[in-house]
Design a protein around this motif. Structure first.
Motif, PDB file in Angstrom:
ATOM      1  N   ARG A  54      80.928  18.622  54.213  1.00  0.00           N
ATOM      2  CA  ARG A  54      80.835  19.715  55.180  1.00  0.00           C
ATOM      3  C   ARG A  54      80.242  19.170  56.479  1.00  0.00           C
ATOM      4  O   ARG A  54      79.585  18.125  56.503  1.00  0.00           O
ATOM      5  CB  ARG A  54      79.976  20.864  54.642  1.00  0.00           C
ATOM      6  N   MET A  55      80.498  19.917  57.560  1.00  0.00           N
ATOM      7  CA  MET A  55      79.999  19.492  58.869  1.00  0.00           C
ATOM      8  C   MET A  55      79.632  20.725  59.687  1.00  0.00           C
ATOM      9  O   MET A  55      80.047  21.853  59.374  1.00  0.00           O
ATOM     10  CB  MET A  55      81.057  18.678  59.608  1.00  0.00           C
ATOM     11  N   ILE A  56      78.830  20.486  60.751  1.00  0.00           N
ATOM     12  CA  ILE A  56      78.431  21.537  61.691  1.00  0.00           C
ATOM     13  C   ILE A  56      78.934  21.127  63.068  1.00  0.00           C
ATOM     14  O   ILE A  56      78.625  20.029  63.564  1.00  0.00           O
ATOM     15  CB  ILE A  56      76.908  21.739  61.707  1.00  0.00           C
ATOM     16  N   CYS A  57      79.737  21.987  63.679  1.00  0.00           N
ATOM     17  CA  CYS A  57      80.339  21.678  64.983  1.00  0.00           C
ATOM     18  C   CYS A  57      79.251  21.579  66.051  1.00  0.00           C
ATOM     19  O   CYS A  57      78.324  22.410  66.112  1.00  0.00           O
ATOM     20  CB  CYS A  57      81.361  22.744  65.344  1.00  0.00           C
ATOM     21  N   GLY A  58      79.341  20.577  66.920  1.00  0.00           N
ATOM     22  CA  GLY A  58      78.348  20.408  67.990  1.00  0.00           C
ATOM     23  C   GLY A  58      78.555  21.348  69.153  1.00  0.00           C
ATOM     24  O   GLY A  58      77.667  21.452  70.021  1.00  0.00           O
ATOM     25  N   TRP A  59      79.694  22.034  69.226  1.00  0.00           N
ATOM     26  CA  TRP A  59      79.972  22.945  70.345  1.00  0.00           C
ATOM     27  C   TRP A  59      79.614  24.392  70.020  1.00  0.00           C
ATOM     28  O   TRP A  59      79.152  25.112  70.905  1.00  0.00           O
ATOM     29  CB  TRP A  59      81.450  22.866  70.721  1.00  0.00           C
ATOM     30  N   CYS A  60      79.826  24.825  68.750  1.00  0.00           N
ATOM     31  CA  CYS A  60      79.577  26.232  68.403  1.00  0.00           C
ATOM     32  C   CYS A  60      78.569  26.406  67.280  1.00  0.00           C
ATOM     33  O   CYS A  60      78.281  27.546  66.893  1.00  0.00           O
ATOM     34  CB  CYS A  60      80.880  26.925  68.031  1.00  0.00           C
ATOM     35  N   SER A  61      78.055  25.318  66.682  1.00  0.00           N
ATOM     36  CA  SER A  61      77.013  25.363  65.647  1.00  0.00           C
ATOM     37  C   SER A  61      77.462  26.126  64.397  1.00  0.00           C
ATOM     38  O   SER A  61      76.644  26.739  63.706  1.00  0.00           O
ATOM     39  CB  SER A  61      75.723  25.993  66.193  1.00  0.00           C
ATOM     40  N   ARG A  62      78.743  26.071  64.063  1.00  0.00           N
ATOM     41  CA  ARG A  62      79.242  26.753  62.864  1.00  0.00           C
ATOM     42  C   ARG A  62      79.509  25.720  61.780  1.00  0.00           C
ATOM     43  O   ARG A  62      80.179  24.719  62.022  1.00  0.00           O
ATOM     44  CB  ARG A  62      80.517  27.542  63.165  1.00  0.00           C
ATOM     45  N   GLU A  63      78.975  26.014  60.561  1.00  0.00           N
ATOM     46  CA  GLU A  63      79.180  25.108  59.441  1.00  0.00           C
ATOM     47  C   GLU A  63      80.527  25.398  58.774  1.00  0.00           C
ATOM     48  O   GLU A  63      80.919  26.551  58.604  1.00  0.00           O
ATOM     49  CB  GLU A  63      78.048  25.261  58.424  1.00  0.00           C
ATOM     50  N   GLN A  64      81.193  24.341  58.382  1.00  0.00           N
ATOM     51  CA  GLN A  64      82.547  24.474  57.850  1.00  0.00           C
ATOM     52  C   GLN A  64      82.866  23.250  57.007  1.00  0.00           C
ATOM     53  O   GLN A  64      82.083  22.291  56.959  1.00  0.00           O
ATOM     54  CB  GLN A  64      83.553  24.599  58.999  1.00  0.00           C
ATOM     55  N   ASN A  65      84.035  23.277  56.368  1.00  0.00           N
ATOM     56  CA  ASN A  65      84.499  22.106  55.635  1.00  0.00           C
ATOM     57  C   ASN A  65      84.820  20.970  56.600  1.00  0.00           C
ATOM     58  O   ASN A  65      85.130  21.192  57.773  1.00  0.00           O
ATOM     59  CB  ASN A  65      85.740  22.448  54.809  1.00  0.00           C
ATOM     60  N   TYR A  66      84.738  19.753  56.070  1.00  0.00           N
ATOM     61  CA  TYR A  66      84.945  18.574  56.917  1.00  0.00           C
ATOM     62  C   TYR A  66      86.355  18.584  57.505  1.00  0.00           C
ATOM     63  O   TYR A  66      87.345  18.811  56.806  1.00  0.00           O
ATOM     64  CB  TYR A  66      84.722  17.300  56.105  1.00  0.00           C
ATOM     65  N   ALA A  67      86.454  18.359  58.801  1.00  0.00           N
ATOM     66  CA  ALA A  67      87.719  18.214  59.511  1.00  0.00           C
ATOM     67  C   ALA A  67      87.723  16.888  60.246  1.00  0.00           C
ATOM     68  O   ALA A  67      86.666  16.354  60.620  1.00  0.00           O
ATOM     69  CB  ALA A  67      87.943  19.365  60.492  1.00  0.00           C
ATOM     70  N   VAL A  68      88.890  16.340  60.510  1.00  0.00           N
ATOM     71  CA  VAL A  68      88.980  14.991  61.072  1.00  0.00           C
ATOM     72  C   VAL A  68      88.680  14.984  62.553  1.00  0.00           C
ATOM     73  O   VAL A  68      87.838  14.214  63.033  1.00  0.00           O
ATOM     74  CB  VAL A  68      90.380  14.404  60.796  1.00  0.00           C
ATOM     75  N   GLU A  69      89.330  15.872  63.314  1.00  0.00           N
ATOM     76  CA  GLU A  69      89.246  15.764  64.771  1.00  0.00           C
ATOM     77  C   GLU A  69      88.623  16.973  65.428  1.00  0.00           C
ATOM     78  O   GLU A  69      87.785  16.816  66.309  1.00  0.00           O
ATOM     79  CB  GLU A  69      90.647  15.547  65.355  1.00  0.00           C
ATOM     80  N   ALA A  70      89.030  18.209  65.045  1.00  0.00           N
ATOM     81  CA  ALA A  70      88.650  19.395  65.806  1.00  0.00           C
ATOM     82  C   ALA A  70      87.941  20.396  64.919  1.00  0.00           C
ATOM     83  O   ALA A  70      88.064  20.381  63.686  1.00  0.00           O
ATOM     84  CB  ALA A  70      89.879  20.030  66.443  1.00  0.00           C
ATOM     85  N   CYS A  71      87.214  21.280  65.560  1.00  0.00           N
ATOM     86  CA  CYS A  71      86.513  22.358  64.860  1.00  0.00           C
ATOM     87  C   CYS A  71      87.527  23.414  64.445  1.00  0.00           C
ATOM     88  O   CYS A  71      88.462  23.735  65.192  1.00  0.00           O
ATOM     89  CB  CYS A  71      85.441  22.959  65.762  1.00  0.00           C
ATOM     90  N   GLY A  72      87.302  24.000  63.260  1.00  0.00           N
ATOM     91  CA  GLY A  72      88.207  25.031  62.778  1.00  0.00           C
ATOM     92  C   GLY A  72      87.961  26.384  63.389  1.00  0.00           C
ATOM     93  O   GLY A  72      88.780  27.287  63.222  1.00  0.00           O
ATOM     94  N   PHE A  73      86.838  26.562  64.139  1.00  0.00           N
ATOM     95  CA  PHE A  73      86.520  27.854  64.744  1.00  0.00           C
ATOM     96  C   PHE A  73      86.805  27.865  66.243  1.00  0.00           C
ATOM     97  O   PHE A  73      87.566  28.702  66.727  1.00  0.00           O
ATOM     98  CB  PHE A  73      85.043  28.208  64.492  1.00  0.00           C
ATOM     99  N   CYS A  74      86.179  26.922  66.952  1.00  0.00           N
ATOM    100  CA  CYS A  74      86.363  26.912  68.415  1.00  0.00           C
ATOM    101  C   CYS A  74      87.518  26.024  68.858  1.00  0.00           C
ATOM    102  O   CYS A  74      87.977  26.123  70.000  1.00  0.00           O
ATOM    103  CB  CYS A  74      85.072  26.479  69.110  1.00  0.00           C
ATOM    104  N   GLY A  75      87.993  25.135  67.981  1.00  0.00           N
ATOM    105  CA  GLY A  75      89.137  24.303  68.303  1.00  0.00           C
ATOM    106  C   GLY A  75      88.833  23.093  69.169  1.00  0.00           C
ATOM    107  O   GLY A  75      89.760  22.353  69.529  1.00  0.00           O
ATOM    108  N   ARG A  76      87.582  22.830  69.513  1.00  0.00           N
ATOM    109  CA  ARG A  76      87.249  21.688  70.366  1.00  0.00           C
ATOM    110  C   ARG A  76      87.184  20.407  69.540  1.00  0.00           C
ATOM    111  O   ARG A  76      86.925  20.427  68.342  1.00  0.00           O
ATOM    112  CB  ARG A  76      85.903  21.914  71.057  1.00  0.00           C
ATOM    113  N   SER A  77      87.405  19.296  70.215  1.00  0.00           N
ATOM    114  CA  SER A  77      87.376  18.010  69.546  1.00  0.00           C
ATOM    115  C   SER A  77      85.931  17.591  69.292  1.00  0.00           C
ATOM    116  O   SER A  77      85.058  17.742  70.149  1.00  0.00           O
ATOM    117  CB  SER A  77      88.085  16.958  70.404  1.00  0.00           C
TER     118      SER A  77
END
Length: 691
Positions: A626-649
């Motif tokens: 799992r990971m936490i996006c640095g742009w929106c602070s939302r925890e989610q399953n691991y993604a390779v390139e972009a956040c699954g919520f805000c879509g930023r790289s």
């Protein structure tokens, strides 16, 4: 445009591509050598092989073939299972014509004559046809022959002339002895029965009776229509229903072979009485039983058709015993000569009987309501203590009522609580089986956490079985609470699940109870769509059951997932707010273009990268899931390139994360020529290998 109507001489028409074939090339149809030598024997053997005909020879050397001809038309409109045919082939065949005789007793003789005449017509029209060809032609014309008007027939009845016995002898006997007058016999005085006018009903009563009849017949068809011996006449008056007596061994010997009953429902039922016919047996007990049922049905006209049928099934032995007692206690009528008395005396007796009957016409006998007789209730009469008592349940009134099943035939006296998931067999077929129970159930369950199918086998009744998911190791528990399956109940029980849901039924073990001797057979393994047949070990009767469909109905949700083994780890409180960026957007000193934090599966803690984890913890890191996006602070399953919520790289610019995103490669032979890392820091040894 070229005309094809007027063609030049010698031209070939488009409809005939080639010239007419020469007569020398026409070959006759091949005929077997055995048919040429003896056509009569060949055709008889052909008919025997096709219809399994029984051959017999008459005195005039005529061969008699008996067989059953089943209509081949799938849309045959008449209720005719087969045509009982008897073909008589004369010794002079094929010169002499064969004769057909129809032996069906269920067909009026007028229609049988039509079929026989149709055979004679086919034999005249098709002189060279074989016996098999004539039979097939009769099969095709069978519907048309039965649709013709019935031929009028005459029944001849012979009467024996006994007038010579009543007159005195003449001739030589007159000289020997004079004729003596016979003593006059007393003439019985006819008893005039009172006139009973036909019953008349109002329009409202007729409308109510028709509505009730339609409702109860529809209920009867829905409950009994799937059974093997169910039949209904075209006018919906006569219903042939399977009958399984509860205590067949207590019935009279002549009635123990009853397998079906014909229920006669008048058009104005319940205004007109209900009757039954027991055609399986021929005995006086059957006629008396039919009369006893008709009397009871007339008294209890508030009961539905299913209630009457259930009562007959449960209490047939009681009715038969009561009828036998009445027959034994009734006085035996003597001959007519002894029963007849003088005219005046008989008239006085008749008048006295009428006067006694007229005196008590104001007395109305009201039968005891059936709901006052309760199963297990205390009553002074011996009838209520017998096993054939009628019981009434207010809960079954909407379903047509019926006779309650005694506690000896069910798994438990108290009904099971309706919770969990019910398992039922909607279209189950039971032949000569009284009860059916699932002794070992095997099912497929789906894990609620990872949706993986798991097998749970050999579930014993009322025993909880624990297992675990083969993928996520979640603890699962399943418990099976069985119920008896019979002709009026298709539910097999309830399944209580924890951490999973029921998906399908696997091959399971069933215990059938014989419908003749009520003996339980050993377990039989069966599955959906399979026909299971066996023989009872007690009475050696054959029984069969089939489960075409299995239905699961979730009545209540299962219990929550069981807790995992060991103490539950507390999640860190990071003080993050969804929508706000992480501190420094999640960048650390090791990876300047990684805009995220990782939650590692080894300790469920959050670190900026793997190196930060190794520096601050005392165990080696495992892959982060799992990971936490640095742009929106939302925890989610691991993604390779972009956040699954805000879509930023989360790896800087897309396509630049060579070492960190998982798409890069360290094999220089696989790198692109445009990648500057392909030729960076190339040593002298590697440069020589390249050259």
């Amino acid at each position: 445009m070229i005309s094809t109507s007027h063609l030049a001489e010698g031209a070939i028409d488009g409809r005939q591509a080639v010239a007419e074939a020469s007569s020398r090339r026409v070959v006759p149809k091949p005929v077997p050598e055995s048919q040429v030598q003896d056509p009569r024997k060949y055709q008889i053997e052909q008919l025997k092989r096709r219809f399994s005909a029984q051959q017999s020879n008459l005195q005039n050397r005529t061969t008699n073939l008996s067989f059953h001809l089943k209509p081949s038309d799938p849309d045959f409109p008449f209720e005719l299972d087969y045509l009982d045919c008897e073909v008589q082939v004369p010794a002079s065949y094929p010169k002499g014509r064969p004769v057909l005789r129809v032996k069906n007793k269920d067909i009026p003789r007028g229609f049988s004559v039509n079929i026989e005449r149709g055979w004679d017509k086919l034999a005249r029209e098709k002189e060279g046809a074989t016996l098999l060809a004539l039979t097939n032609a009769l099969d095709k014309d069978l519907e048309a022959l039965l649709s013709e008007q019935k031929t009028e027939t005459v029944t001849l009845v012979s009467f024996k002339d006994t007038r010579h016995l009543e007159t005195s002898s003449t001739g030589l006997d007159d000289d020997i002895a004079p004729a003596q007058p016979e003593p006059s016999k007393p003439v019985p005085v006819p008893v005039h029965k009172p006139y009973k006018p036909e019953e008349s009903f109002t329009k409202e009563e007729i409308a109510q009776a028709k509505a009730r009849r339609a409702q109860e017949t529809r209920q009867l068809e829905s409950r009994m229509g799937r059974m093997a011996h169910f039949q209904r006449s075209p006018d919906t008056i006569v219903y042939t229903l399977p009958l399984e007596a509860k205590r067949r061994t207590e019935l009279p010997v002549e009635l123990q072979a009853i397998q079906s009953v014909q229920l006669i429902i008048p058009l104005l039922y319940p205004l007109q009485p209900l009757r039954i016919l027991l055609n399986d047996v021929e005995s006086k007990d059957a006629e008396l039983l039919e009369e006893a049922f008709a009397r009871r049905a007339a008294q209890q006209n508030q009961m539905s058709l299913m209630s009457h049928l259930n009562y007959l099934t449960q209490n047939m032995h009681t009715l038969a015993k009561s009828v036998q007692v009445l027959v034994k206690s009734a006085p035996v009528a003597g001959p007519i000569e002894d029963a007849t008395v003088d005219k005046g005396k008989s008239v006085e007796t008749t008048k006295g009987f009428k006067e006694d009957g007229d005196e008590k016409r104001h007395v109305l006998v009201i039968p005891r309501p059936p709901e006052w007789t309760m199963v297990g209730g205390s009553d002074d009469s011996n009838e209520s203590e017998s096993d054939g008592d009628y019981s009434w349940d207010s809960g079954d009134e909407s379903d047509g009522g019926g006779v309650a099943i005694t506690n000896n035939n069910v798994a438990s006296a108290t009904p099971l609580a309706e919770r969990g998931t019910s398992i039922s067999f909607p279209s189950i077929e039971l032949h000569s089986i009284e009860l059916l129970q699932v002794s070992l159930l095997s099912i497929n369950v789906k894990c609620e956490r990872c949706r993986t199918i798991n097998e749970v086998t050999s579930l014993r009744p009322n025993a909880e079985k624990e297992s675990s998911c083969k993928k996520c190791a979640t603890a699962l528990s399943v418990k099976f609470r069985p119920e008896m399956v019979h002709q009026n109940s298709i539910r097999a029980g309830f399944i209580d699940c924890s951490g999973c849901t029921v998906a399908d039924m696997l091959p399971s073990t069933f215990v059938p109870t014989c419908g003749r001797c009520s003996t339980s057979s050993p377990g039989l393994v069966s599955v959906r769509g399979e026909v299971t047949t066996n023989v009872c070990r007690e009475c050696h009767g054959k029984f069969t059951f089939k489960i075409p469909e299995v239905k699961f109905l979730a009545i209540s949700h299962g219990s929550a997932l069981p807790p995992t083994t060991g103490p539950k780890r507390r999640l860190e409180k990071l003080g993050l707010h969804a929508g706000e960026p992480l501190p420094d957007r999640g960048v650390c000193s090791h990876y300047k273009k990684s805009y995220r934090w990782f939650r590692f599966s080894c300790c469920s803690k959050v670190y900026t990268c793997d190196k930060c984890h190794d520096e601050q913890d005392d165990h080696p890191h495992e892959w982060a899931n799992r990971m936490i996006c640095g742009w929106c602070s939302r925890e989610q399953n691991y993604a390779v390139e972009a956040c699954g919520f805000c879509g930023r790289s989360v790896i800087g610019r897309k396509g630049r994360g060579f070492w960190e995103g998982g798409k890069g490669t360290r094999d220089r032979t696989m790198m692109s020529r445009k990648d500057k890392r392909k030729f960076r820091r190339v040593g002298p040894g590697e440069a020589k290998k390249k050259d």
